[in-house]
Design a protein around this motif. Structure first.
Motif, PDB file in Angstrom:
ATOM      1  N   SER A 110      30.355 -28.992 -61.895  1.00 49.77           N
ATOM      2  CA  SER A 110      30.523 -28.734 -63.326  1.00 49.77           C
ATOM      3  C   SER A 110      29.262 -28.070 -63.881  1.00 49.77           C
ATOM      4  O   SER A 110      28.255 -27.935 -63.196  1.00 49.77           O
ATOM      5  CB  SER A 110      30.810 -30.042 -64.079  1.00 49.77           C
ATOM      6  N   GLY A 111      29.339 -27.687 -65.156  1.00 46.59           N
ATOM      7  CA  GLY A 111      28.231 -26.978 -65.779  1.00 46.59           C
ATOM      8  C   GLY A 111      28.364 -25.479 -65.563  1.00 46.59           C
ATOM      9  O   GLY A 111      29.135 -25.023 -64.714  1.00 46.59           O
ATOM     10  N   SER A 112      27.634 -24.719 -66.331  1.00 49.84           N
ATOM     11  CA  SER A 112      27.684 -23.268 -66.188  1.00 49.84           C
ATOM     12  C   SER A 112      26.316 -22.679 -66.467  1.00 49.84           C
ATOM     13  O   SER A 112      25.489 -23.282 -67.152  1.00 49.84           O
ATOM     14  CB  SER A 112      28.718 -22.660 -67.151  1.00 49.84           C
ATOM     15  N   GLY A 113      26.092 -21.494 -65.920  1.00 50.24           N
ATOM     16  CA  GLY A 113      24.815 -20.831 -66.127  1.00 50.24           C
ATOM     17  C   GLY A 113      23.731 -21.405 -65.240  1.00 50.24           C
ATOM     18  O   GLY A 113      23.982 -22.159 -64.291  1.00 50.24           O
ATOM     19  N   TYR A 114      22.476 -21.045 -65.562  1.00 50.77           N
ATOM     20  CA  TYR A 114      21.346 -21.447 -64.728  1.00 50.77           C
ATOM     21  C   TYR A 114      20.740 -22.781 -65.157  1.00 50.77           C
ATOM     22  O   TYR A 114      19.828 -23.271 -64.503  1.00 50.77           O
ATOM     23  CB  TYR A 114      20.278 -20.356 -64.756  1.00 50.77           C
ATOM     24  N   ALA A 115      21.225 -23.358 -66.242  1.00 48.20           N
ATOM     25  CA  ALA A 115      20.720 -24.674 -66.652  1.00 48.20           C
ATOM     26  C   ALA A 115      21.154 -25.716 -65.618  1.00 48.20           C
ATOM     27  O   ALA A 115      22.336 -25.792 -65.277  1.00 48.20           O
ATOM     28  CB  ALA A 115      21.259 -25.041 -68.026  1.00 48.20           C
ATOM     29  N   PRO A 116      20.221 -26.520 -65.102  1.00 47.45           N
ATOM     30  CA  PRO A 116      20.565 -27.504 -64.062  1.00 47.45           C
ATOM     31  C   PRO A 116      21.257 -28.733 -64.647  1.00 47.45           C
ATOM     32  O   PRO A 116      20.832 -29.863 -64.449  1.00 47.45           O
ATOM     33  CB  PRO A 116      19.200 -27.843 -63.448  1.00 47.45           C
ATOM     34  N   VAL A 156      16.272 -23.972 -49.308  1.00 46.50           N
ATOM     35  CA  VAL A 156      15.061 -23.591 -48.560  1.00 46.50           C
ATOM     36  C   VAL A 156      15.093 -22.105 -48.219  1.00 46.50           C
ATOM     37  O   VAL A 156      14.064 -21.416 -48.340  1.00 46.50           O
ATOM     38  CB  VAL A 156      14.938 -24.460 -47.292  1.00 46.50           C
ATOM     39  N   ALA A 157      16.237 -21.600 -47.811  1.00 46.33           N
ATOM     40  CA  ALA A 157      16.364 -20.160 -47.524  1.00 46.33           C
ATOM     41  C   ALA A 157      16.663 -19.429 -48.829  1.00 46.33           C
ATOM     42  O   ALA A 157      17.723 -18.832 -49.016  1.00 46.33           O
ATOM     43  CB  ALA A 157      17.468 -19.927 -46.501  1.00 46.33           C
ATOM     44  N   ASN A 158      15.720 -19.494 -49.742  1.00 48.24           N
ATOM     45  CA  ASN A 158      15.946 -18.988 -51.101  1.00 48.24           C
ATOM     46  C   ASN A 158      14.604 -18.601 -51.718  1.00 48.24           C
ATOM     47  O   ASN A 158      13.681 -19.425 -51.755  1.00 48.24           O
ATOM     48  CB  ASN A 158      16.631 -20.075 -51.945  1.00 48.24           C
ATOM     49  N   ASP A 159      14.495 -17.372 -52.202  1.00 49.53           N
ATOM     50  CA  ASP A 159      13.241 -16.897 -52.795  1.00 49.53           C
ATOM     51  C   ASP A 159      13.315 -16.751 -54.305  1.00 49.53           C
ATOM     52  O   ASP A 159      12.422 -16.166 -54.932  1.00 49.53           O
ATOM     53  CB  ASP A 159      12.855 -15.537 -52.191  1.00 49.53           C
ATOM     54  N   THR A 160      14.369 -17.283 -54.904  1.00 49.48           N
ATOM     55  CA  THR A 160      14.578 -17.150 -56.348  1.00 49.48           C
ATOM     56  C   THR A 160      14.235 -18.451 -57.047  1.00 49.48           C
ATOM     57  O   THR A 160      14.374 -19.536 -56.478  1.00 49.48           O
ATOM     58  CB  THR A 160      16.039 -16.758 -56.625  1.00 49.48           C
ATOM     59  N   HIS A 161      13.791 -18.341 -58.295  1.00 48.40           N
ATOM     60  CA  HIS A 161      13.430 -19.515 -59.082  1.00 48.40           C
ATOM     61  C   HIS A 161      14.151 -19.476 -60.421  1.00 48.40           C
ATOM     62  O   HIS A 161      14.397 -18.398 -60.972  1.00 48.40           O
ATOM     63  CB  HIS A 161      11.919 -19.571 -59.322  1.00 48.40           C
ATOM     64  N   THR A 214      14.496 -15.832 -61.995  1.00 49.54           N
ATOM     65  CA  THR A 214      13.550 -14.841 -61.505  1.00 49.54           C
ATOM     66  C   THR A 214      13.961 -14.499 -60.085  1.00 49.54           C
ATOM     67  O   THR A 214      13.720 -15.273 -59.149  1.00 49.54           O
ATOM     68  CB  THR A 214      12.103 -15.380 -61.525  1.00 49.54           C
ATOM     69  N   GLY A 215      14.600 -13.360 -59.909  1.00 48.04           N
ATOM     70  CA  GLY A 215      15.102 -12.975 -58.602  1.00 48.04           C
ATOM     71  C   GLY A 215      16.579 -12.639 -58.678  1.00 48.04           C
ATOM     72  O   GLY A 215      17.091 -12.227 -59.718  1.00 48.04           O
ATOM     73  N   GLU A 216      17.267 -12.837 -57.570  1.00 45.83           N
ATOM     74  CA  GLU A 216      18.684 -12.483 -57.470  1.00 45.83           C
ATOM     75  C   GLU A 216      19.564 -13.475 -58.236  1.00 45.83           C
ATOM     76  O   GLU A 216      19.391 -14.694 -58.114  1.00 45.83           O
ATOM     77  CB  GLU A 216      19.111 -12.497 -56.007  1.00 45.83           C
ATOM     78  N   PRO A 217      20.528 -12.980 -59.040  1.00 46.36           N
ATOM     79  CA  PRO A 217      21.417 -13.896 -59.769  1.00 46.36           C
ATOM     80  C   PRO A 217      22.191 -14.845 -58.858  1.00 46.36           C
ATOM     81  O   PRO A 217      22.357 -16.021 -59.181  1.00 46.36           O
ATOM     82  CB  PRO A 217      22.361 -12.945 -60.508  1.00 46.36           C
ATOM     83  N   THR A 218      22.650 -14.326 -57.693  1.00 41.29           N
ATOM     84  CA  THR A 218      23.418 -15.177 -56.788  1.00 41.29           C
ATOM     85  C   THR A 218      22.548 -16.297 -56.226  1.00 41.29           C
ATOM     86  O   THR A 218      22.964 -17.461 -56.159  1.00 41.29           O
ATOM     87  CB  THR A 218      24.007 -14.342 -55.643  1.00 41.29           C
ATOM     88  N   GLU A 219      21.330 -15.952 -55.829  1.00 44.74           N
ATOM     89  CA  GLU A 219      20.421 -16.992 -55.327  1.00 44.74           C
ATOM     90  C   GLU A 219      20.031 -17.942 -56.451  1.00 44.74           C
ATOM     91  O   GLU A 219      19.772 -19.125 -56.210  1.00 44.74           O
ATOM     92  CB  GLU A 219      19.182 -16.348 -54.706  1.00 44.74           C
TER      93      GLU A 219
END
Length: 896
Positions: free
Chosen positions: A356-362, A390-395, A406-411
């Motif tokens: 559930s939830g939407s967007g980048y808010a955790p 771990v295999a992720n360079d986005t924040h 900051t980085g790829e939207p999918t990541e």
């Protein structure tokens, strides 16, 4: 210079493009570059010609209502009533200034596009790399691109390494496009031309080498620039109706004034001066000189209310036009959706986890079969979450109350999913990485867990990972043979729902493993599961679409996304049902002629893989079908359609400057629900405009009837032109203005939109106009003649006549507050405090008119006794009750 004929460079190989442009990878020499610059011109968009300031200002005096106002000013000047002349001319000038300040929308839109272009470029000339002004680029130049660069002009890619370009401003796609150098089909749309990089787009990742194929006006963004310049802006419904109404009213007034002259001189033999004075008095009485000012004030108040609802209006008449909208064409990304990728499904052999939830808010929960999940208790989910975190360079981080990636939207969506699961990758140690590349479509990491286990973690496109796995993590937590057919069915199911699908895999390695290569991914990898990601609909937009449908407004989605994604979002948004919703692609639109397109836009509500020309054609076809169209968007590819639409609505947060400048309304919150609220406000404003017209015209009609009947029947003038001006002025600044503050009538969003071309005054309202005019005018003449019959002085009789006019109009105001609803309802009687305040101010002004000596001298009036007030009050009450009965009669007729 005119742009050269377009060439399908995307369909040619790199060698063919180099040959066709007579260029090599070493670049052009300086002499050849200079020759080509002289031939093709600088790489910039041409500035459009503009009218002079004086010409632009003068255009605002050509409206028929403005001309009527100027005529009223001339008449008052002829009567030496200089104060009224100044007031009327002041209204004219203020209207012109407002229009002048809103002028130049298209020019500003083009300037907004020009701001998108890159200022410099890295180009290879005479075998060496140089940094030059982007305006000096010419076809055949070799240009280098790196992550973070803005593409300086249209390029055919010659080399590409991990290249991804953010093209949403041109295509509407919510994620960056993967690029490669292989040619594509000649009929491929902009979003499918993977071997091209277009001017104004942004390099999100990777690097590339490209050859310039077009510059300046010949580029894709230059083509959009020309579309904006060439698009014809239509008049708003209000503008068309008021222009027609003004012409008809002016003809009627002039005709009746001429009739008065003929009757007065020919029938009664009255002196020319006396009849001319009566005709001027009639014109002053009949011309609603306060109407343009009331319209402007009503619209301005609507603009303020809309601003409070997050809709910033750039053109006054757009507020009213929203109220007559029958179709809303909306971009998908960022308008109906959040433009924030969100993980919705996690599928492992342990089950289908819902997020559930939407967007980048955790913020949100992970559930399995309706039960909340604790990560520590679900080994399958933990293993998959570990890979994507771990295999992720986005924040993702919170900035000024908004979560940003900051980085790829999918990541970013995967990072947020890890936060929702409560997983932290901070204690993992990364030893080696294989970065994502468009050629292989995966990312791999060699990392140690907090407990010291060393693992290879792999995430990417499901088909690529399935090719590298022979085992999967079984239901019991142990590796078992891979059931590829089962996973492919799950991938198809998620894809049909419009989700972007990623996969995860992993394997254990010994502690001596310190490097990572693609060969390490071909042995022993265990498939863990799938993640379904989508750009989610805005929940409030779903409700807003339902409200629009209840109000009789169709919502159509026009997007650059693929048909499957568009259809899935359309179903989820409630635009249509899964059984009936049809999707038309840009290719189908391209093949349709104008007549076929008119049928298509009438039947279909989803349009996918569209170009700027497609959007423009869709809007034009809808207008040809008689629809009043609102178009929303945020990319420069939306700007031509926004300019063409009856109301263009741009996104204020994520919209490009070009789109904002081409639009009539800018949404401060980028939310479709604000459009629905703006439509409600637009309907309220139109109602209030009709109420103002329905109030002003009968009052002017009553005054005009007094003057006309007096001449026709050879009576003494009950009112002088100066007294008529007084009545017009105080009514305009008090009673008529109060109607601009009326709140929305009950059920305003449950009625269908008014049909385009419907006149402001229908037969029922024309009947009411005539009836009220006769009642008010007849009562005024009756009071005047009765006072003369009692032997009262002429000044006193005229003062009583003025009071009768004013009091009758004050009572009629409360009839006009509601077009069809009863005005005596207790819950509605006091909803507009401005109406009661206006009546109070009007009473004070009329008391001054009657009792102050200097007013008596200026307007030839005299103080009245108490009995002179009672009869007008009784007449006003009679008119109010009579019109309420008429309203009820009209309602019963409509029901039957």
């Amino acid at each position: 210079m005119p742009p050269p004929a377009p060439t399908d460079f995307h369909a040619l190989s790199a060698a063919q493009v180099l040959s066709g442009l007579r260029a090599t990878r070493a670049g052009l020499d300086d002499d050849e570059a200079a020759r080509r610059l002289a031939t093709h011109g600088p790489n910039r968009l041409p500035a459009p010609p503009r009218d002079s300031l004086l010409r632009r200002f003068a255009k605002h005096f050509q409206d028929i209502l403005i001309l009527i106002l100027i005529g009223a000013a001339v008449i008052t000047a002829m009567l030496h009533h200089w104060i009224d002349t100044g007031v009327i001319l002041g209204v004219v000038v203020i209207n012109a200034i407002i229009g002048f300040l809103q002028e130049g929308k298209a020019e500003a839109a083009l300037a907004g596009i020009r701001k998108m272009l890159s200022a410099s470029a890295q180009v290879r000339r005479q075998g060496k790399w140089r940094q030059i002004d982007a305006a000096e680029l010419v076809p055949g130049d070799i240009v280098r691109l790196r992550s973070g660069d803005r593409v300086p002009t249209d390029l055919r890619l010659l080399e590409a390494t991990n290249l991804r370009i953010e093209e949403s401003a041109l295509t509407g796609e919510s994620v960056p496009s993967d690029k490669r150098i292989d040619p594509v089909a000649a009929d491929a749309g902009i979003g499918d031309r993977a071997c091209m990089a277009y001017s104004g787009t942004l390099v999100a990742a990777g690097r590339a080498l490209g050859i310039v194929i077009a510059t300046g006006a010949s580029t894709e963004i230059g083509r959009i620039n020309r579309l904006i310049a060439e698009v014809e802006t239509l008049q708003t419904p209000l503008t068309r109706q008021m222009a027609q109404f003004g012409r008809q009213l002016s003809v009627l007034i002039v005709g009746l004034a001429a009739l008065m002259l003929v009757v007065g001189i020919g029938l009664h033999g009255l002196p020319l001066g006396e009849v001319l004075l009566a005709a001027i008095g009639f014109a002053v009485a009949a011309i609603p000189e306060g109407l343009p000012a009331i319209l402007t004030i009503t619209l301005a108040l609507g603009v303020q209310r809309m601003a409070q609802r997050q809709a910033i209006t750039r053109r006054l008449t757009a507020v009213e036009t929203l109220g007559s909208v029958t179709v809303i064409c909306s971009d998908k990304t960022g308008t109906l959706t959040k433009n924030e990728m969100t993980a919705r499904h996690v599928i492992t052999r342990a089950g289908n986890y819902l997020v559930s939830g939407s967007g980048y808010a955790p913020q949100g929960d992970i559930t399995l079969d309706g039960q909340f999940v604790e990560l520590a208790e679900h080994a399958h989910l933990h293993a998959l979450i570990e890979v994507i975190a771990v295999a992720n360079d986005t924040h993702v981080a919170e900035n000024a109350g908004q979560w940003c990636v900051t980085g790829e939207p999918t990541e970013g969506a995967l990072r947020t999913l890890a936060h929702k699961a409560g997983f932290s990758s901070g204690q993992h140690t990364r030893h080696a990485t294989i970065p994502f590349e468009s050629a292989n479509k995966f990312m791999a990491t060699l990392a140690s867990t907090p407990t010291g286990l060393r693992r290879i973690l792999l995430k990417g496109a499901p088909d690529r990972l399935l090719d590298r796995c022979r085992e999967e993590l079984g239901a019991d937590g142990q590796p078992v043979p891979l059931d590829r057919a089962w996973w492919e069915r799950e991938i198809d199911r998620l894809s049909q729902e419009g989700l972007r699908v990623l996969a995860a895999a992993a394997r254990r390695v010994d502690d001596a493993h310190v490097r990572l290569s693609e060969n390490d991914l071909d042995h022993g990898m265990v498939f863990l599961g799938l993640i379904g990601i989508i750009d989610p609909p805005r929940p409030e937009a779903v409700q807003a679409i339902a409200s629009c449908h209840a109000a009789g407004i169709r919502v159509k989605m026009i997007t650059g996304d693929h048909a499957g994604t568009a259809r899935a979002i359309g179903i989820e948004m409630g635009i249509g049902s899964a059984q009936s919703l049809k999707v038309v692609s840009g290719t189908e639109l391209e093949a349709a002629d104008d007549e076929q397109l008119r049928r298509i836009v009438g039947d279909c509500d989803i349009f996918a893989r569209t170009s700027p020309e497609h959007k423009l054609r869709i809007v034009t076809a809808l207008q040809a079908n008689g629809e009043v169209v609102a178009m929303t968007g945020d990319g420069v590819n939306d700007a031509p359609a926004l300019k063409r639409a009856d109301v263009g609505v741009a996104m204020g947060i994520k919209g490009t400057e070009a789109t904002k400048e081409a639009a009539d309304i800018v949404l401060a919150d980028d939310n479709f629900s604000s459009i629905e609220r703006a439509v409600e406000e637009g309907r309220t404003i139109y109602d209030n405009l009709k109420k103002a017209i329905l109030f002003i015209l009968p009052t002017n009609g009553g005054q005009g009837f007094v003057m006309l009947a007096t001449v026709v029947f050879g009576l003494t003038l009950p009112l002088t032109p100066v007294q008529i001006l007084w009545v017009n002025m105080i009514i305009a600044i008090t009673l008529a203005l109060a109607l601009a503050f009326e709140p929305a009538e009950p059920g305003i969003m449950r009625r269908p939109p008014r049909r385009p071309g419907t006149p402001i005054l229908n037969a029922a309202f024309l009947w009411r106009l005539v009836l009220v005019s006769l009642l008010i005018g007849g009562a005024t003449i009756a009071m005047f003649e009765s006072e003369l019959a009692l032997g009262m002085p002429l000044d006193l009789a005229r003062t009583v006549a003025v009071n009768t006019l004013v009091v009758a109009q004050a009572f009629y105001l409360f009839n006009a507050r509601f077009l069809t609803t009863c005005s005596l309802r207790r819950d509605l009687l006091f909803t507009n405090r401005a109406a009661w305040l206006a009546v109070g101010v009007l009473l004070l002004l009329q008391l001054a008119f009657v009792y102050l000596p200097f007013m008596n001298a200026a307007f030839a009036t005299t103080p009245l006794a108490l009995r002179h007030w009672l009869a007008p009050l009784a007449i006003g009450l009679f008119i109010f009750l009579g019109m309420e009965l008429e309203k009820r009669w009209q309602s019963s007729r409509q029901r039957t």
